[in-house]
Design a protein around this motif. Structure first.
Motif, PDB file in Angstrom:
ATOM      1  N   ALA A  83     112.999  52.788 188.201  1.00 57.50           N
ATOM      2  CA  ALA A  83     112.552  54.158 188.449  1.00 57.50           C
ATOM      3  C   ALA A  83     112.878  54.573 189.884  1.00 57.50           C
ATOM      4  O   ALA A  83     113.292  55.707 190.128  1.00 57.50           O
ATOM      5  CB  ALA A  83     111.063  54.295 188.169  1.00 57.50           C
ATOM      6  N   VAL A  84     112.708  53.655 190.838  1.00 54.89           N
ATOM      7  CA  VAL A  84     113.056  53.955 192.234  1.00 54.89           C
ATOM      8  C   VAL A  84     114.546  54.234 192.345  1.00 54.89           C
ATOM      9  O   VAL A  84     114.961  55.202 192.986  1.00 54.89           O
ATOM     10  CB  VAL A  84     112.642  52.786 193.166  1.00 54.89           C
ATOM     11  CG1 VAL A  84     113.247  52.948 194.553  1.00 54.89           C
ATOM     12  CG2 VAL A  84     111.127  52.683 193.248  1.00 54.89           C
ATOM     13  N   LEU A  85     115.360  53.398 191.693  1.00 49.81           N
ATOM     14  CA  LEU A  85     116.806  53.588 191.746  1.00 49.81           C
ATOM     15  C   LEU A  85     117.241  54.849 191.003  1.00 49.81           C
ATOM     16  O   LEU A  85     118.283  55.426 191.306  1.00 49.81           O
ATOM     17  CB  LEU A  85     117.522  52.365 191.173  1.00 49.81           C
ATOM     18  CG  LEU A  85     117.318  51.068 191.954  1.00 49.81           C
ATOM     19  CD1 LEU A  85     117.968  49.902 191.220  1.00 49.81           C
ATOM     20  CD2 LEU A  85     117.846  51.181 193.370  1.00 49.81           C
ATOM     21  N   ALA A  86     116.442  55.291 190.044  1.00 54.12           N
ATOM     22  CA  ALA A  86     116.767  56.498 189.284  1.00 54.12           C
ATOM     23  C   ALA A  86     116.351  57.772 190.005  1.00 54.12           C
ATOM     24  O   ALA A  86     116.843  58.857 189.668  1.00 54.12           O
ATOM     25  CB  ALA A  86     116.087  56.442 187.918  1.00 54.12           C
ATOM     26  N   ALA A  87     115.472  57.675 190.979  1.00 51.44           N
ATOM     27  CA  ALA A  87     114.941  58.875 191.630  1.00 51.44           C
ATOM     28  C   ALA A  87     116.035  59.710 192.293  1.00 51.44           C
ATOM     29  O   ALA A  87     116.076  60.930 192.109  1.00 51.44           O
ATOM     30  CB  ALA A  87     113.871  58.483 192.647  1.00 51.44           C
ATOM     31  N   GLY A  88     116.911  59.090 193.053  1.00 51.00           N
ATOM     32  CA  GLY A  88     117.992  59.832 193.717  1.00 51.00           C
ATOM     33  C   GLY A  88     118.931  60.506 192.729  1.00 51.00           C
ATOM     34  O   GLY A  88     119.173  61.715 192.816  1.00 51.00           O
ATOM     35  N   PRO A  89     119.459  59.751 191.753  1.00 48.56           N
ATOM     36  CA  PRO A  89     120.322  60.381 190.758  1.00 48.56           C
ATOM     37  C   PRO A  89     119.626  61.490 189.976  1.00 48.56           C
ATOM     38  O   PRO A  89     120.234  62.514 189.683  1.00 48.56           O
ATOM     39  CB  PRO A  89     120.707  59.224 189.831  1.00 48.56           C
ATOM     40  CG  PRO A  89     120.594  58.005 190.677  1.00 48.56           C
ATOM     41  CD  PRO A  89     119.457  58.295 191.627  1.00 48.56           C
ATOM     42  N   ALA A  90     118.352  61.310 189.642  1.00 48.80           N
ATOM     43  CA  ALA A  90     117.628  62.333 188.880  1.00 48.80           C
ATOM     44  C   ALA A  90     117.508  63.610 189.695  1.00 48.80           C
ATOM     45  O   ALA A  90     117.762  64.715 189.198  1.00 48.80           O
ATOM     46  CB  ALA A  90     116.245  61.821 188.480  1.00 48.80           C
ATOM     47  N   TYR A  91     117.146  63.470 190.953  1.00 51.79           N
ATOM     48  CA  TYR A  91     117.012  64.638 191.828  1.00 51.79           C
ATOM     49  C   TYR A  91     118.351  65.342 191.998  1.00 51.79           C
ATOM     50  O   TYR A  91     118.462  66.558 191.820  1.00 51.79           O
ATOM     51  CB  TYR A  91     116.446  64.221 193.194  1.00 51.79           C
ATOM     52  CG  TYR A  91     116.522  65.323 194.212  1.00 51.79           C
ATOM     53  CD1 TYR A  91     115.604  66.367 194.186  1.00 51.79           C
ATOM     54  CD2 TYR A  91     117.526  65.352 195.179  1.00 51.79           C
ATOM     55  CE1 TYR A  91     115.681  67.399 195.106  1.00 51.79           C
ATOM     56  CE2 TYR A  91     117.616  66.370 196.092  1.00 51.79           C
ATOM     57  CZ  TYR A  91     116.688  67.401 196.056  1.00 51.79           C
ATOM     58  OH  TYR A  91     116.775  68.428 196.968  1.00 51.79           O
ATOM     59  N   LEU A  92     119.379  64.560 192.346  1.00 48.02           N
ATOM     60  CA  LEU A  92     120.704  65.164 192.566  1.00 48.02           C
ATOM     61  C   LEU A  92     121.284  65.746 191.285  1.00 48.02           C
ATOM     62  O   LEU A  92     121.895  66.813 191.298  1.00 48.02           O
ATOM     63  CB  LEU A  92     121.671  64.128 193.146  1.00 48.02           C
ATOM     64  CG  LEU A  92     121.400  63.720 194.584  1.00 48.02           C
ATOM     65  CD1 LEU A  92     122.362  62.611 195.010  1.00 48.02           C
ATOM     66  CD2 LEU A  92     121.524  64.904 195.508  1.00 48.02           C
ATOM     67  N   GLY A  93     121.083  65.057 190.170  1.00 44.44           N
ATOM     68  CA  GLY A  93     121.597  65.553 188.896  1.00 44.44           C
ATOM     69  C   GLY A  93     120.980  66.888 188.527  1.00 44.44           C
ATOM     70  O   GLY A  93     121.677  67.832 188.147  1.00 44.44           O
ATOM     71  N   ALA A  94     119.648  66.986 188.643  1.00 42.90           N
ATOM     72  CA  ALA A  94     118.966  68.249 188.334  1.00 42.90           C
ATOM     73  C   ALA A  94     119.422  69.343 189.287  1.00 42.90           C
ATOM     74  O   ALA A  94     119.684  70.478 188.867  1.00 42.90           O
ATOM     75  CB  ALA A  94     117.451  68.055 188.405  1.00 42.90           C
TER      76      ALA A  94
END
Length: 195
Positions: A83-94
């Motif tokens: 989840a920590v590693l997904a936070a950056g991609p999720a934010y940037l993707g959105a």
């Protein structure tokens, strides 16, 4: 296959299986979503490398240590790492989707801009839900180190990898969730896209 290749392949798998097959959006949108997912996966790869989760650390102990370091950023240990590693991609993707696919434009109808506004909100909610899902799927088989590694290895097996590839897939999934939810709401609110 190096870490970046695993991340790219994981991003493609997530987009293909979640976006293309599930909601069947058009080719241009799929290309944009794939680019976003690959960017997100690359960000996850960079974050993983920074915490010690690299191809050089492909032993179980090395991967476990890398995950524990990543999850330790929020005090959650290895269970929180994906989840920590997904936070950056999720934010940037959105953010990228909201500023490209769902951007408000003065030359569009009010209905189209309203649909895009709803999609921007939904994209953010989808990304947040994807992060929650990333945390939940990681501990689905149990919260012990062995159970987490087994879960990630099982997920990584989808693309022919192990726990490292599984981490990349879990990190890329919130981007696909954001795209799927955002696009679904966009269509629900009457979004038609540019002709």
């Amino acid at each position: 296959m190096n870490w970046e290749d695993f991340a790219r392949k994981a991003g493609d798998e997530v987009v293909e299986n979640v976006v293309e097959k599930t909601i069947g959006i058009n080719g241009n949108t799929v290309k944009t979503v794939k680019a976003v997912a690959e960017t997100g996966a690359a960000v996850g790869a960079a974050a993983s490398a920074a915490t010690g989760l690299t191809v050089a650390a492909t032993s179980g102990a090395g991967i476990t240590s890398g995950l524990a370091a990543a999850g330790g950023v929020v005090g959650g240990g290895m269970a929180a790492a994906p989840a920590v590693l997904a936070a950056g991609p999720a934010y940037l993707g959105a953010k990228i989707m909201n500023e490209t696919l769902f951007k408000e434009q003065s030359n569009l109808s009010e209905e189209e801009n309203d649909a895009r506004a709803a999609a921007r909100t939904a994209t953010n909610i989808g990304a947040a839900a994807g992060l929650v899902g990333a945390g939940a799927v990681t501990v689905a088989g149990g919260a012990s180190g062995a159970a987490i590694m087994g879960t990630l290895a099982g997920i990584g097996g989808v693309v022919g990898g192990g726990a490292i590839a599984g981490t990349a897939i879990v990190a890329a999934a919130p981007v696909a969730a954001a795209a799927a939810v955002g696009y679904g709401i966009y269509k629900l609110f009457g979004g038609k896209g540019k002709k």
